[in-house]
Motif scaffolding. Structure first.
Motif, mmCIF file in Angstrom:
data_model
loop_
_atom_site.group_PDB
_atom_site.id
_atom_site.type_symbol
_atom_site.label_atom_id
_atom_site.label_comp_id
_atom_site.label_asym_id
_atom_site.label_seq_id
_atom_site.Cartn_x
_atom_site.Cartn_y
_atom_site.Cartn_z
ATOM 1 N N GLU A 124 -11.986 3.060 -2.589
ATOM 2 C CA GLU A 124 -10.973 2.035 -2.337
ATOM 3 C C GLU A 124 -9.714 2.320 -3.147
ATOM 4 O OE1 GLU A 124 -11.009 -2.366 -3.688
ATOM 5 O OE2 GLU A 124 -11.815 -2.403 -1.636
ATOM 6 N N ALA A 125 -8.567 2.169 -2.499
ATOM 7 C CA ALA A 125 -7.275 2.360 -3.163
ATOM 8 C C ALA A 125 -6.394 1.146 -2.886
ATOM 9 C CB ALA A 125 -6.598 3.634 -2.660
ATOM 10 N N THR A 126 -5.480 0.868 -3.814
ATOM 11 C CA THR A 126 -4.566 -0.265 -3.669
ATOM 12 C C THR A 126 -3.155 0.201 -3.967
ATOM 13 O OG1 THR A 126 -6.265 -1.851 -4.337
ATOM 14 C CG2 THR A 126 -3.982 -2.574 -4.463
ATOM 15 N N GLU A 176 1.115 -5.885 -1.122
ATOM 16 C CA GLU A 176 -0.080 -5.173 -1.557
ATOM 17 C C GLU A 176 -0.966 -4.824 -0.367
ATOM 18 O OE1 GLU A 176 -2.444 -6.258 -5.219
ATOM 19 O OE2 GLU A 176 -3.878 -6.843 -3.638
ATOM 20 N N ILE A 177 -1.469 -3.596 -0.372
ATOM 21 C CA ILE A 177 -2.410 -3.154 0.664
ATOM 22 C C ILE A 177 -3.593 -2.489 -0.015
ATOM 23 C CG2 ILE A 177 -0.737 -2.901 2.543
ATOM 24 C CD1 ILE A 177 -0.558 0.078 1.905
ATOM 25 N N THR A 178 -4.777 -2.692 0.555
ATOM 26 C CA THR A 178 -6.010 -2.082 0.066
ATOM 27 C C THR A 178 -6.667 -1.358 1.231
ATOM 28 O OG1 THR A 178 -6.296 -3.882 -1.528
ATOM 29 C CG2 THR A 178 -8.213 -2.513 -1.070
ATOM 30 N N PHE A 179 -7.185 -0.161 0.962
ATOM 31 C CA PHE A 179 -7.708 0.664 2.052
ATOM 32 C C PHE A 179 -8.612 1.745 1.498
ATOM 33 C CE2 PHE A 179 -3.721 2.160 0.448
ATOM 34 C CZ PHE A 179 -3.896 3.520 0.265
ATOM 35 N N MET A 230 -7.872 -0.887 6.409
ATOM 36 C CA MET A 230 -6.743 -1.362 5.613
ATOM 37 C C MET A 230 -6.602 -2.878 5.696
ATOM 38 S SD MET A 230 -2.815 0.057 5.505
ATOM 39 C CE MET A 230 -3.377 1.629 4.852
ATOM 40 N N ARG A 231 -6.340 -3.507 4.526
ATOM 41 C CA ARG A 231 -6.135 -4.946 4.442
ATOM 42 C C ARG A 231 -4.795 -5.226 3.794
ATOM 43 N NH1 ARG A 231 -11.092 -3.925 2.225
ATOM 44 N NH2 ARG A 231 -10.422 -4.565 0.133
ATOM 45 N N GLY A 234 -5.844 -10.301 2.641
ATOM 46 C CA GLY A 234 -7.230 -9.866 2.639
ATOM 47 C C GLY A 234 -7.820 -9.662 4.009
#
Length: 217
Positions: free
Chosen positions: A72-74, A81-84, A208-209, A213
């Protein structure tokens, strides 16, 4: 003295006939060519067709395969902000404040690489983003071929600045359902990397979020 008129007329006719024959003979002697016949060059000859320029040899790195390990990366802060999922063990470098590149350490240039860009405050739809990308590709790159265009994706091939054949996948995401493109993902590779690059961009995009969220569907 009356007989001299017709005589003079006959003489003049004879002179005229002889002069005309001599003139036509002279013209024929000037226009008839000599030597071996040869093709006459066209007034507007076609330009010669150049043979296709061969591509530079691909780096001999092992191909990127599907199902590689991810972590997981942010990126970004606040509402940006994106997390994927990102490839585990790949190095990350910032090309700009809103753009990052992932590359497996030790791999050659023109092997495979991933880039993610946050499209902040540009207010463009995904369809417009794809149109803009295609126009830029055709203006800035050589031998561009659009392989496939989807509702939020683009697949194409082109010639790199070093002369290598490249096969690329791009995807745009609307993370907050605003009708505007928020993120652009691109994975470049060689033809031998296509199974891996196609799988990589699918997994990154699908996982990707955004700041809320919610997972991109």
């Amino acid at each position: 003295m009356q007989w001299r008129g017709p005589a003079v007329l006959v003489a003049l006719l004879a002179i005229g006939t002889g002069s005309g024959y001599a003139a036509s003979g002279s013209a024929r002697e000037e226009t008839i060519g000599v030597g071996v016949p040869a093709p006459v060059p066209a007034q507007r000859p076609e330009l010669p067709i150049e043979a296709p320029l061969p591509y530079a040899p691909d780096p001999d790195d092992a191909p990127l395969g599907p199902d590689i390990a991810m972590r997981e990366a942010t990126l970004g802060v606040g509402k940006f902000e994106i997390t994927f999922p990102a490839p585990a063990g790949w190095s990350r470098n910032a090309n700009a404040s809103n753009e990052w590149k992932w590359k497996k350490p030790g791999t050659s240039n023109n092997s495979y690489v991933m880039r993610i860009e946050q499209i902040n405050s540009q207010d463009i739809t995904i369809e417009d983003a794809i149109d803009i990308r295609i126009e830029r590709l055709r203006d800035e790159q050589q031998d561009v071929v659009i392989v496939d265009r989807g509702g939020d994706s683009l697949e194409y091939t082109y010639r790199s600045n070093e002369g290598n054949a490249r096969h690329s996948f791009m995807r745009w995401l609307d993370l907050d359902a605003s009708g505007q493109a928020d993120v652009e993902i691109v994975v470049h590779g060689r033809e031998r990397d296509v199974p891996g690059t196609r799988d990589l961009i699918r997994r990154v995009g699908d996982g990707m979020r955004g700041a809320t969220g919610s997972v991109v569907s």
